[in-house]
Design an enzyme around this catalytic site. Sequence first.
Site, PDB file in Angstrom:
ATOM      1  CB  SER A   8      42.737  28.964  43.696  1.00  0.00           C
ATOM      2  OG  SER A   8      41.963  28.725  42.555  1.00  0.00           O
ATOM      3  CG  ASP A  35      40.802  30.358  39.065  1.00  0.00           C
ATOM      4  OD1 ASP A  35      41.285  31.445  38.711  1.00  0.00           O
ATOM      5  OD2 ASP A  35      41.349  29.613  39.903  1.00  0.00           O
ATOM      6  CG  HIS A  66      41.563  34.783  37.166  1.00  0.00           C
ATOM      7  ND1 HIS A  66      42.568  33.843  37.288  1.00  0.00           N
ATOM      8  CD2 HIS A  66      41.771  35.415  35.980  1.00  0.00           C
ATOM      9  CE1 HIS A  66      43.348  33.897  36.204  1.00  0.00           C
ATOM     10  NE2 HIS A  66      42.879  34.830  35.393  1.00  0.00           N
TER      11      HIS A  66
HETATM   12  C1  DX5 Z   1      44.857  28.779  36.784  1.00  0.00           C
HETATM   13  C2  DX5 Z   1      44.042  29.535  37.783  1.00  0.00           C
HETATM   14  C3  DX5 Z   1      44.613  29.541  39.138  1.00  0.00           C
HETATM   15  C4  DX5 Z   1      44.724  28.180  39.777  1.00  0.00           C
HETATM   16  C5  DX5 Z   1      45.935  28.211  40.654  1.00  0.00           C
HETATM   17  O1  DX5 Z   1      44.354  28.992  35.526  1.00  0.00           O
HETATM   18  O2  DX5 Z   1      43.885  30.887  37.384  1.00  0.00           O
HETATM   19  O3  DX5 Z   1      43.930  30.438  40.005  1.00  0.00           O
HETATM   20  O4  DX5 Z   1      43.600  27.833  40.524  1.00  0.00           O
HETATM   21  O5  DX5 Z   1      46.142  26.938  41.131  1.00  0.00           O
HETATM   22  P1  DX5 Z   1      47.535  26.472  41.713  1.00  0.00           P
HETATM   23  O6  DX5 Z   1      47.822  27.335  42.908  1.00  0.00           O
HETATM   24  O7  DX5 Z   1      47.271  25.041  42.082  1.00  0.00           O
HETATM   25  O8  DX5 Z   1      48.581  26.629  40.639  1.00  0.00           O
HETATM   26 ZN    ZN Z   2      43.113  32.357  38.901  1.00  0.00          ZN
END
Ligand code: DX5
Ligand code: ZN
Length: 218
Positions: A8, A35, A66
Amino acid sequence: MSHLVAPSVLSADFGNLQRDIEMINSSAADWFHVDIMDGVFVPNISFGFPVLKALKQHAKKPLDVHLMIVDPDRYAQAFKDAGADVLTVHLEACTHLHRSIQNIKNLGMKAGVAINPHTSVNMLQDIIEDIDLVCVMSVNPGYGGQKFIEHTYKKISALKEMIIQSHSKALIEIDGGVDLNNYAKLVHTGADVLVAGNTVFSSKDPKQTIIELKKEGL
Ligand code: DX5
Ligand code: ZN
């Protein structure tokens, strides 16, 4: 199919974004998870089109975008133009989800639906055959580095069953709190795509961590 890993970008170092993109390019990762947060659907704002376009210029792997935004239909074309390969909208943000999905597919992107931790997978029963990916949120969306919600395993099992029964081709993606302790159980339960932000970018050796996340485990 062995599972995919999608680091991400939210957890990347934005002062050194190109360096972090090159790291993912030359790693065992499969996709970039991107994101987009609007400060309305979720209590945080991430980044928008200029950053996405810069990412697309350098990324050599698909962009898995996303959307944590209200009214995503309004921007689907713009996300296509900015380089999204997979476009995921939140079920909770779409009044006419079927229309939103058709629109994304007509624009030439893969279509995903994300569900918040409180949303039952049963809500996907009448759309599962039409979508390419289900993003199961395993934290409340808005921030990286949160704690994984254990109830997610039950959702993966139920979703896997639904996908088999309906002959859907949808991939199950898990987003939030994925780490080296839970990734193997997630894959074993039915996850096809693992998103990992904090686990990759705060590790001493991100590339090696991606290799670990790609292992079969268990
Ligand atoms: C949260 C995002 C995720 C986030 C995940 O709202 O959709 O994609 O970046 O991050 P980690 O892996 O650190 O939980
Ligand atoms: Zn995400």
